[in-house]
Design a protein around this motif. Structure first.
Motif, PDB file in Angstrom:
ATOM      1  N   THR A   1     -10.133   3.923  -8.876  1.00 18.64           N
ATOM      2  CA  THR A   1      -9.978   2.944  -9.945  1.00 18.64           C
ATOM      3  C   THR A   1      -9.640   1.591  -9.340  1.00 18.64           C
ATOM      4  OG1 THR A   1      -7.612   3.356 -10.266  1.00 18.64           O
ATOM      5  CG2 THR A   1      -9.126   4.648 -11.608  1.00 18.64           C
ATOM      6  N   ARG A   2     -10.021   0.537 -10.102  1.00 15.56           N
ATOM      7  CA  ARG A   2      -9.678  -0.828  -9.725  1.00 15.56           C
ATOM      8  C   ARG A   2      -9.401  -1.602 -10.995  1.00 15.56           C
ATOM      9  NH1 ARG A   2     -12.071  -5.577  -9.820  1.00 15.56           N
ATOM     10  NH2 ARG A   2     -14.146  -4.765 -10.232  1.00 15.56           N
ATOM     11  N   ARG A   3      -8.236  -2.277 -11.003  1.00 14.87           N
ATOM     12  CA  ARG A   3      -7.875  -3.082 -12.169  1.00 14.87           C
ATOM     13  C   ARG A   3      -7.527  -4.492 -11.723  1.00 14.87           C
ATOM     14  NH1 ARG A   3      -3.357  -0.005 -15.524  1.00 14.87           N
ATOM     15  NH2 ARG A   3      -2.463   0.121 -13.468  1.00 14.87           N
ATOM     16  N   THR A   4      -8.028  -5.455 -12.490  1.00 10.64           N
ATOM     17  CA  THR A   4      -7.620  -6.846 -12.321  1.00 10.64           C
ATOM     18  C   THR A   4      -7.120  -7.315 -13.677  1.00 10.64           C
ATOM     19  OG1 THR A   4      -9.756  -7.809 -12.905  1.00 10.64           O
ATOM     20  CG2 THR A   4      -9.434  -7.197 -10.586  1.00 10.64           C
ATOM     21  N   ASP A   5      -6.780  -8.585 -13.781  1.00 12.71           N
ATOM     22  CA  ASP A   5      -6.350  -9.118 -15.075  1.00 12.71           C
ATOM     23  C   ASP A   5      -7.472  -9.086 -16.097  1.00 12.71           C
ATOM     24  OD1 ASP A   5      -3.819  -9.611 -14.116  1.00 12.71           O
ATOM     25  OD2 ASP A   5      -4.199 -11.730 -13.676  1.00 12.71           O
ATOM     26  N   THR A   6      -8.723  -9.111 -15.626  1.00 13.52           N
ATOM     27  CA  THR A   6      -9.857  -9.231 -16.552  1.00 13.52           C
ATOM     28  C   THR A   6     -10.789  -8.025 -16.596  1.00 13.52           C
ATOM     29  OG1 THR A   6     -11.142 -10.334 -14.836  1.00 13.52           O
ATOM     30  CG2 THR A   6      -9.884 -11.746 -16.331  1.00 13.52           C
ATOM     31  N   THR A   7     -10.764  -7.154 -15.578  1.00 12.64           N
ATOM     32  CA  THR A   7     -11.697  -6.024 -15.551  1.00 12.64           C
ATOM     33  C   THR A   7     -11.004  -4.736 -15.148  1.00 12.64           C
ATOM     34  OG1 THR A   7     -12.308  -6.379 -13.245  1.00 12.64           O
ATOM     35  CG2 THR A   7     -13.648  -7.508 -14.906  1.00 12.64           C
ATOM     36  N   ILE A   8     -11.670  -3.641 -15.490  1.00 13.60           N
ATOM     37  CA  ILE A   8     -11.239  -2.326 -15.035  1.00 13.60           C
ATOM     38  C   ILE A   8     -12.492  -1.548 -14.654  1.00 13.60           C
ATOM     39  CG2 ILE A   8     -11.212  -1.344 -17.368  1.00 13.60           C
ATOM     40  CD1 ILE A   8      -8.787   0.398 -16.348  1.00 13.60           C
TER      41      ILE A   8
ATOM     42  N   THR B   1       0.856  -1.181   0.000  1.00 12.62           N
ATOM     43  CA  THR B   1       0.000   0.000   0.000  1.00 12.62           C
ATOM     44  C   THR B   1       0.892   1.231   0.000  1.00 12.62           C
ATOM     45  OG1 THR B   1      -1.651  -1.189   1.302  1.00 12.62           O
ATOM     46  CG2 THR B   1      -1.855   1.209   1.215  1.00 12.62           C
ATOM     47  N   TYR B   2       0.581   2.179  -0.878  1.00 12.69           N
ATOM     48  CA  TYR B   2       1.332   3.423  -0.987  1.00 12.69           C
ATOM     49  C   TYR B   2       0.416   4.578  -0.598  1.00 12.69           C
ATOM     50  CZ  TYR B   2       4.199   0.462  -4.011  1.00 12.69           C
ATOM     51  OH  TYR B   2       4.955  -0.568  -4.518  1.00 12.69           O
ATOM     52  N   LEU B   3       0.843   5.375   0.347  1.00 13.81           N
ATOM     53  CA  LEU B   3       0.161   6.630   0.673  1.00 13.81           C
ATOM     54  C   LEU B   3       1.099   7.724   0.188  1.00 13.81           C
ATOM     55  CD1 LEU B   3      -1.939   8.464   2.005  1.00 13.81           C
ATOM     56  CD2 LEU B   3      -0.731   8.117   4.176  1.00 13.81           C
ATOM     57  N   GLU B   4       0.725   8.390  -0.878  1.00 12.03           N
ATOM     58  CA  GLU B   4       1.591   9.402  -1.478  1.00 12.03           C
ATOM     59  C   GLU B   4       1.519  10.715  -0.702  1.00 12.03           C
ATOM     60  OE1 GLU B   4       3.748   8.710  -3.746  1.00 12.03           O
ATOM     61  OE2 GLU B   4       3.010   6.694  -4.163  1.00 12.03           O
ATOM     62  N   ALA B   5       2.484  11.570  -0.923  1.00 18.48           N
ATOM     63  CA  ALA B   5       2.558  12.849  -0.211  1.00 18.48           C
ATOM     64  C   ALA B   5       1.331  13.721  -0.494  1.00 18.48           C
ATOM     65  CB  ALA B   5       3.840  13.587  -0.591  1.00 18.48           C
ATOM     66  N   ASP B   6       0.692  13.560  -1.659  1.00 21.27           N
ATOM     67  CA  ASP B   6      -0.505  14.350  -1.994  1.00 21.27           C
ATOM     68  C   ASP B   6      -1.786  13.754  -1.413  1.00 21.27           C
ATOM     69  OD1 ASP B   6      -0.995  12.134  -3.596  1.00 21.27           O
ATOM     70  OD2 ASP B   6      -1.172  13.276  -5.458  1.00 21.27           O
ATOM     71  N   GLY B   7      -1.684  12.618  -0.701  1.00 22.37           N
ATOM     72  CA  GLY B   7      -2.844  11.992  -0.088  1.00 22.37           C
ATOM     73  C   GLY B   7      -3.448  10.867  -0.903  1.00 22.37           C
ATOM     74  N   SER B   8      -2.985  10.656  -2.129  1.00 19.28           N
ATOM     75  CA  SER B   8      -3.524   9.552  -2.919  1.00 19.28           C
ATOM     76  C   SER B   8      -3.034   8.215  -2.356  1.00 19.28           C
ATOM     77  CB  SER B   8      -3.147   9.693  -4.393  1.00 19.28           C
ATOM     78  OG  SER B   8      -1.747   9.715  -4.549  1.00 19.28           O
ATOM     79  N   VAL B   9      -3.855   7.178  -2.565  1.00 19.62           N
ATOM     80  CA  VAL B   9      -3.564   5.855  -2.034  1.00 19.62           C
ATOM     81  C   VAL B   9      -3.586   4.856  -3.180  1.00 19.62           C
ATOM     82  CG1 VAL B   9      -4.339   4.029  -0.455  1.00 19.62           C
ATOM     83  CG2 VAL B   9      -4.644   6.430   0.166  1.00 19.62           C
ATOM     84  N   LEU B  10      -2.580   3.977  -3.211  1.00 16.63           N
ATOM     85  CA  LEU B  10      -2.501   2.919  -4.207  1.00 16.63           C
ATOM     86  C   LEU B  10      -2.283   1.607  -3.472  1.00 16.63           C
ATOM     87  CD1 LEU B  10      -2.212   1.961  -7.193  1.00 16.63           C
ATOM     88  CD2 LEU B  10       0.224   2.426  -6.960  1.00 16.63           C
ATOM     89  N   LYS B  11      -3.086   0.593  -3.794  1.00 16.61           N
ATOM     90  CA  LYS B  11      -2.960  -0.735  -3.189  1.00 16.61           C
ATOM     91  C   LYS B  11      -2.708  -1.724  -4.304  1.00 16.61           C
ATOM     92  CE  LYS B  11      -3.456  -4.050  -0.089  1.00 16.61           C
ATOM     93  NZ  LYS B  11      -2.672  -4.184   1.108  1.00 16.61           N
ATOM     94  N   LYS B  12      -1.621  -2.526  -4.170  1.00 20.71           N
ATOM     95  CA  LYS B  12      -1.288  -3.550  -5.155  1.00 20.71           C
ATOM     96  C   LYS B  12      -1.209  -4.900  -4.448  1.00 20.71           C
ATOM     97  CE  LYS B  12       1.490  -0.791  -8.354  1.00 20.71           C
ATOM     98  NZ  LYS B  12       2.792  -0.701  -9.036  1.00 20.71           N
ATOM     99  N   THR B  13      -1.927  -5.876  -5.005  1.00 23.49           N
ATOM    100  CA  THR B  13      -1.832  -7.252  -4.542  1.00 23.49           C
ATOM    101  C   THR B  13      -1.563  -8.127  -5.757  1.00 23.49           C
ATOM    102  OG1 THR B  13      -4.167  -7.837  -4.812  1.00 23.49           O
ATOM    103  CG2 THR B  13      -3.547  -6.767  -2.736  1.00 23.49           C
ATOM    104  N   GLU B  14      -1.531  -9.431  -5.565  1.00 20.84           N
ATOM    105  CA  GLU B  14      -1.322 -10.339  -6.694  1.00 20.84           C
ATOM    106  C   GLU B  14      -2.451 -10.252  -7.715  1.00 20.84           C
ATOM    107  OE1 GLU B  14      -0.489 -14.456  -5.977  1.00 20.84           O
ATOM    108  OE2 GLU B  14       0.878 -13.966  -4.346  1.00 20.84           O
ATOM    109  N   THR B  15      -3.642  -9.939  -7.255  1.00 19.67           N
ATOM    110  CA  THR B  15      -4.805 -10.011  -8.141  1.00 19.67           C
ATOM    111  C   THR B  15      -5.449  -8.674  -8.488  1.00 19.67           C
ATOM    112  OG1 THR B  15      -6.255 -10.338  -6.240  1.00 19.67           O
ATOM    113  CG2 THR B  15      -5.390 -12.312  -7.308  1.00 19.67           C
TER     114      THR B  15
END
Length: 179
Positions: free
Chosen positions: A151-158, A124-138
């Motif tokens: 936003t949410r991205r998987t191998d099959t959907t966005i 999980t990344y909390l950027e200095a501007d307050g944005s949040v990014l979460k990366k897992t295997e899926t």
């Protein structure tokens, strides 16, 4: 108003400065560092910690489950280390921020205020501007600092929620022909 106790829990019993010499006087590498406690409580910090290192050993006050702490003094960082158990196992402080190892996680606090939390379940990344990014295997998910875009991205959907609308669709996956 709550009534607070004036008792302070004793966590640490003592602290002692040590210098670990990893080579003997002839320059031969030792299997185990020779420890010496300077009488004047002053130690130089060698640029190569594999040659010589200065550290403070802080003894735990808990005799039944001692978790002593080593404070390693390096030219570019200070490292706190203790045996595994509840709570933190390691802390590194340097010019760029702090890194903490705690209960199987690694948390990095950078000088700009951003934070990275990494564990077996993802990063999980909390950027200095307050944005949040979460990366897992899926999945990869993001929220903007102002909370307007998701936003949410998987191998099959966005899927995305933006200030100008919502989108959700299958991602185009190109099949590689097999012969």
């Amino acid at each position: 108003m709550t009534n607070k106790s004036n008792k302070v829990a004793r966590v640490w019993r003592s602290a002692q400065l040590w210098i670990g010499f990893h080579r003997d006087q002839n320059g031969k590498k030792r299997d185990v560092a020779k420890l010496w406690s300077p009488k004047n409580a002053t130690a130089g910090i060698n640029p190569d910690p594999s040659e010589q290192e200065a550290f403070v050993l802080v003894k735990s006050a808990n005799d039944s489950e001692p978790r002593d702490v080593q404070i390693k003094l390096r030219q570019d960082q200070i490292v706190l280390r203790r045996d595994e158990g509840l709570g933190w196992e390691g802390i590194i402080a340097d010019d760029h921020g702090l890194t903490v190892s705690i209960n199987g996680m690694r948390i990095e606090i950078k000088a700009d205020g951003s934070v990275v939390r990494a564990s077996d379940d993802g990063t999980t990344y909390l950027e200095a501007d307050g944005s949040v990014l979460k990366k897992t295997e899926t999945v990869e998910a993001m929220m903007s600092g102002d909370g307007v875009e998701l936003t949410r991205r998987t191998d099959t959907t966005i899927a995305a929620i933006r200030h100008d609308g919502v989108i959700a669709k299958a991602r185009d996956i190109q099949q590689i022909p097999t012969d």
